[in-house]
Design an enzyme around this catalytic site. Structure first.
Site, PDB file in Angstrom:
ATOM      1  N   SER A 146       1.152  -1.085  -0.101  1.00 27.16           N
ATOM      2  CA  SER A 146       0.211  -0.467  -0.108  1.00 27.16           C
ATOM      3  C   SER A 146       1.391   1.042   0.071  1.00 27.16           C
ATOM      4  O   SER A 146       2.054   1.044   0.280  1.00 27.16           O
ATOM      5  CB  SER A 146      -0.950   0.479   1.193  1.00 27.16           C
ATOM      6  OG  SER A 146      -1.678   1.194   1.191  1.00 27.16           O
ATOM      7  N   TYR A 159      -0.882  -0.050  10.394  1.00 29.40           N
ATOM      8  CA  TYR A 159      -0.949  -0.186   9.488  1.00 29.40           C
ATOM      9  C   TYR A 159       0.050   0.168   8.139  1.00 29.40           C
ATOM     10  O   TYR A 159       0.520  -0.485   7.422  1.00 29.40           O
ATOM     11  CB  TYR A 159      -2.953   0.265   8.829  1.00 29.40           C
ATOM     12  CG  TYR A 159      -2.914  -0.344   7.454  1.00 29.40           C
ATOM     13  CD1 TYR A 159      -3.533  -1.147   6.636  1.00 29.40           C
ATOM     14  CD2 TYR A 159      -2.613   0.896   5.953  1.00 29.40           C
ATOM     15  CE1 TYR A 159      -3.401  -1.857   5.425  1.00 29.40           C
ATOM     16  CE2 TYR A 159      -2.631   0.030   5.310  1.00 29.40           C
ATOM     17  CZ  TYR A 159      -3.621  -0.577   4.608  1.00 29.40           C
ATOM     18  OH  TYR A 159      -3.909  -1.012   3.305  1.00 29.40           O
TER      19      TYR A 159
END
Length: 263
Positions: A146, A159
């Protein structure tokens, strides 16, 4: 793309994983799908067969369970053959705050899924894929990272850190696999319209529909690129952010909107 590719995908029951499975099904692929939700996998399997998949094997499991992944890989190879593409897509996201003790379990879960689960996905396939590469048919190990792993985002310690770790892990794996001919592809998505991003309470620039994202991912996988940010506009943003001095970055992002603390 080779005719009837053999593709194994984790996190396949929704979002990016489902979109990738649908894309490859439409190209007549043989598919192995792993996800936690058994009923959802079975429903998706029927849809994929209608789209054109040659065969769909479903494996209800948690990617943090390496033994379950090993058993799935053994079965998939025995019943369908050695995969051409293994996509470690399973991932979870949540806002987390280190100061909140109740978030520690969520932080562990995010790392178990997003980092350990990626390695556990690849591990049982590598030996067989090396053999296939020696026969002149090199495959692809694909990790879905990501752009959140480029720099730490406020309220998303786990995250951002897990995706940063995934990017670095995949780079190391790419070097290890280079002599074998197996390509390791790192894909760093920007904002993709999925259930994971649906809870984000802030604007998401360059938001892509999941099916369009899957098409772009598949092109990058076919080319065997080492690293791709998709959509490309987010790649420019990521490069810019990476170059910012800490003092400037802190001023710009300290008060940025947070992802909700729900897993």
């Amino acid at each position: 793309m080779a005719a009837s590719p053999i593709v194994f995908i984790t996190g396949a029951s929704s979002g990016i994983g489902e979109a990738l499975a649908s894309h490859y099904a439409a190209h007549g692929a043989v598919l192995g799908l792993a996800a936690r939700r058994s009923e959802t996998l079975q429903t998706l399997s029927g849809k994929l067969m209608q789209l054109g998949a040659q065969r769909v094997a479903c494996y209800p499991l948690d990617v943090a369970d390496a033994a379950a992944l090993d058993a799935a890989a053994v079965d998939f190879i025995a019943t369908t053959g050695i995969p051409d593409i293994v996509i470690a897509n399973a991932g979870v996201s949540s806002g987390t705050l280190t100061e909140c003790k109740e978030d520690l379990a969520i932080i562990r879960r995010i790392f178990d899924t997003n980092v350990y689960g990626m390695a556990a996905t690849f591990a049982p396939f590598i030996e067989a894929m090396r053999e296939k590469a020696r026969a002149g048919l090199p495959g692809r190990l694909v990790g879905i990272a990501s752009v959140a792993g480029i720099r730490g985002l406020p309220g998303a310690e786990a995250y951002s850190a897990s995706k940063s770790a995934a990017i670095t892990y995949l780079e190391s794996l790419r070097l290890e696999m280079r002599p074998s001919g197996i390509k390791v592809v790192t894909i760093a998505p920007g904002y993709i319209r999925t259930p994971m991003t649906a809870v984000n309470p802030y604007p998401m620039p360059f938001l892509l529909p999941a099916d369009e994202a899957a098409r772009r991912f598949a092109r990058a996988i076919e080319r065997g690129v080492s690293y791709a940010v998709i959509p490309w506009q987010m790649g420019i943003v990521a490069k810019f952010l990476r170059l910012l001095p800490n003092a400037v970055y802190d001023r710009l992002f300290a008060n940025a909107p947070r992802k909700p603390r729900v897993l």
